[in-house]
Design an enzyme around this catalytic site. Structure first.
Site, PDB file in Angstrom:
ATOM      1  N   LYS A  17       4.140  18.973  11.898  1.00  0.00           N
ATOM      2  CA  LYS A  17       3.081  19.337  10.952  1.00  0.00           C
ATOM      3  C   LYS A  17       2.364  20.544  11.537  1.00  0.00           C
ATOM      4  O   LYS A  17       1.736  20.448  12.586  1.00  0.00           O
ATOM      5  CB  LYS A  17       2.114  18.168  10.744  1.00  0.00           C
ATOM      6  CG  LYS A  17       0.950  18.484   9.807  1.00  0.00           C
ATOM      7  CD  LYS A  17       0.124  17.230   9.570  1.00  0.00           C
ATOM      8  CE  LYS A  17      -1.154  17.498   8.832  1.00  0.00           C
ATOM      9  NZ  LYS A  17      -0.972  18.019   7.480  1.00  0.00           N
ATOM     10  N   THR A  65      -2.480  22.478   7.567  1.00  0.00           N
ATOM     11  CA  THR A  65      -3.286  21.472   6.899  1.00  0.00           C
ATOM     12  C   THR A  65      -3.946  22.151   5.716  1.00  0.00           C
ATOM     13  O   THR A  65      -4.271  23.335   5.778  1.00  0.00           O
ATOM     14  CB  THR A  65      -4.317  20.827   7.846  1.00  0.00           C
ATOM     15  OG1 THR A  65      -5.001  19.776   7.153  1.00  0.00           O
ATOM     16  CG2 THR A  65      -5.320  21.834   8.383  1.00  0.00           C
ATOM     17  N   GLU A 125       4.155  20.608   6.260  1.00  0.00           N
ATOM     18  CA  GLU A 125       3.350  19.384   6.277  1.00  0.00           C
ATOM     19  C   GLU A 125       4.206  18.160   6.615  1.00  0.00           C
ATOM     20  O   GLU A 125       3.709  17.050   6.689  1.00  0.00           O
ATOM     21  CB  GLU A 125       2.694  19.158   4.908  1.00  0.00           C
ATOM     22  CG  GLU A 125       1.529  20.075   4.629  1.00  0.00           C
ATOM     23  CD  GLU A 125       0.212  19.511   5.107  1.00  0.00           C
ATOM     24  OE1 GLU A 125       0.190  18.535   5.874  1.00  0.00           O
ATOM     25  OE2 GLU A 125      -0.820  20.069   4.706  1.00  0.00           O
TER      26      GLU A 125
END
Length: 102
Positions: free
Chosen positions: A19, A22, A72
């Site tokens: 990841k 954000t 993500e």
């Protein structure tokens, strides 16, 4: 004191480098490239790593792509669903691209 928090379910993906972005609302759009942030879990604010912000850019839900979903570590359908759940009335979001530093 942590500068930013993530839901605990994202901790392993962040630490493993799966990841790398954000998506946040305007309240967290003030970060800028080069900022070093202490990261905590949303549920208990427990520190778990430090990240460097690489970029911050505005985006709408309709502009999200498969590449964003990959960053993500989820599908595009999942990503849009998560964003709608967290920010049900928002139209404009901010992508914070980051890398872990610790």
């Amino acid at each position: 004191m942590n500068d930013i928090t993530f839901y605990q379910c994202f901790e392993a993906d962040i630490l493993a480098g799966r990841k790398t972005i954000t998506i946040r609302d305007k309240s967290e759009s003030h970060f800028k490239a080069g900022d070093i942030l202490r990261v905590g879990r949303f549920e208990d604010n427990q520190y778990f790593c430090t990240i460097e912000v690489l970029s911050v850019s505005p985006i709408t839900l309709d502009e999200l792509t498969e590449q964003h979903a990959k960053q993500e570590n989820m599908t595009l359908v999942e990503l849009k669903e998560v964003i709608r759940d967290i920010y049900p009335r928002q139209k404009v979001f901010y992508i914070l691209s980051f890398r872990t530093t610790s």
